[in-house]
Enzyme design. Sequence first.
Site, PDB file in Angstrom:
ATOM      1  N   GLU A 111       4.716   0.754   7.342  1.00 55.32           N
ATOM      2  CA  GLU A 111       5.380  -0.050   6.317  1.00 55.32           C
ATOM      3  C   GLU A 111       5.310   0.714   5.003  1.00 55.32           C
ATOM      4  O   GLU A 111       4.298   0.692   4.308  1.00 55.32           O
ATOM      5  CB  GLU A 111       4.714  -1.425   6.158  1.00 55.32           C
TER       6      GLU A 111
ATOM      7  N   GLU B  11      -1.968  -5.705  11.104  1.00 52.75           N
ATOM      8  CA  GLU B  11      -2.923  -5.685   9.997  1.00 52.75           C
ATOM      9  C   GLU B  11      -4.182  -6.475  10.352  1.00 52.75           C
ATOM     10  O   GLU B  11      -4.705  -7.250   9.539  1.00 52.75           O
ATOM     11  CB  GLU B  11      -2.270  -6.221   8.713  1.00 52.75           C
TER      12      GLU B  11
END
Length: 599
Positions: free
Chosen positions: A239, A158
């Site tokens: 995710e 991320e």
Amino acid sequence: MPRFDIGDEDFLLDGERLQIVSGALHYFRVHPDQWADRIRSARLMGLDTIETYVAWNHHSPVPGEFRTDGRRDLARFLDLVAAEGMHAIVRPGPYICAEWTGGGLPAWLLADPAVGVRRAEPRFLAAIGDYYRAVAEIVAPRQVTRGGSVLMMQVENEYGAYGDDPVPVRQEYLRTLAGMLRDAGIEVPLFTSDQADDEHLSRGSLPELHTTANFGSRSPERLALLRRHQPTGPLMCMEYWNGWFDSWGLHHHTTAPDATAQDLDALLSAGASVNLYMVHGGTNFGLTSGANDKGVYRPITTSYDYDAPLAEHGAPTAKYRLLKEVVARHRDVPPESPAAVPRTPQLDVTLDRAVPLDDVVGLLGDAHRSEHPPTHDDLGAWDGFVRYATQVRADDAVVTVQEVRDRALVALDGEPVGLLDRTAGIHAAALPARAGELTLLVEDQGRVNYGSRIGEPKGILGPVRTATRELTGWDTTPLRFDDDGGVLRTAVTDALRAAPPSEVTPPGRPLAGPALARGTFASEAGVDHFLRLDGWTKGVVWVNGFCLGRYWHAGPTRTLYLPGPVVRVENEIVVLELHGATTRTVRCVPGPDLGHTEE
């Protein structure tokens, strides 16, 4: 040897299309003797792959060390995944977030303010190089290209959500990390993973790396957004947030199983691959939970149940059954179900021996003398507690700190007089009008795991003042409860065993903290237990030397999970209570209580 490739439209395993249906399972959040059970339960759900982060600071708690014992045995975990006939995806960061303390980055590395955080700074990169090589020694022989299970590895995590460096600078950093992994022998495809947001996806990857996205709803819309940033190749939600984590003092988070199942069906129907985050969350054993700070510091709970398909203790939930039905619409799934979870014993445990914490401070660490209070990082105390002590006068009246990270119990000559608290914004405590020894017992409640405050020091920051002056002449003692093997120090348990037993009559005698209390109990070896500490306030629990983690009356979590492999026929429990308890009884209850929800 087998091949795994990223094709124009699909993942390809030996040239055949592979739609990955994976589940996140962090080996470091599960007792090693339970890994095989959790992996098998994931396979029985219809999954073909297990994904795991690698927590750098868990393997390297101090500089120059890369440990692979116990819950750190990544090789054993990957071998168990392969033995179950499943593939693996490995995400070594170096930053992982994961609601894990410091986001996985070692506090010792970032204690030097000159070291860059998540950027191409030489000392940061040099440390990552050592870390990557250590990880690659385990992962490289287990790549699918060498007959193993590992299909892919992630670069960073991320990254598009972090910092404000310009894109060319960010790409230099990512390209350096990718080169390090290749130089260390990683041959399988590399990928990045960012939240399904245009800004994040545009800043977090490289043209030569495969881009994946993270989201938990509106799958068709999120996949279309990802396609704009990944024009060719397979689409994958790395995710798929089928649950959420909990923070102390807030409610227990859940997601509706029906809505989660419907959205997963839409994702798989679109031909995309998926990694359920989490298939099994597990537990933040010890002092490993992280914290978030988006204006208010919020530490993460010990339970990492995550409202996942497999509960904290591995039991399949209603969500497990619904998601298995969804997967069965898209592929063959095993007809079996996980074995029934054994009955959990119910009993009361009396803690009949106790010692004040001040009486054993000398067994837990050595005092350091300094004019001004050092931070925990100055002392090399990368988690847990530090005791600060100095002298005050009768006219000092109040103690104030510039900032406490994260919570401090204030005492005068051992008498509790106040609390300093980062979350509540409490920076001052009134003092009795007498001279004596002032102590601040400062607790690091978890290092920030997301955002700009990653890498910040813990402890007392800035001067400590009273109504009349700045306090100097400090003795600071890091409290090392665990020995090098990660279990409660023998000297502590010896001191508790030598303490005279207290007369504890129902409903129990109160306990004044800070104190350590000990009890024993007989039970069924190898069987899970759930401990409930009603009447206790805040602290840490060990059973047979194994640290279960923190408890706190603030909730939402009301139970601590005790894994069956820790339990013997005869057991010893030690509780560090920071404030006080109305009872000296700990109850073993039938199942988990994760607290109230928004409803």
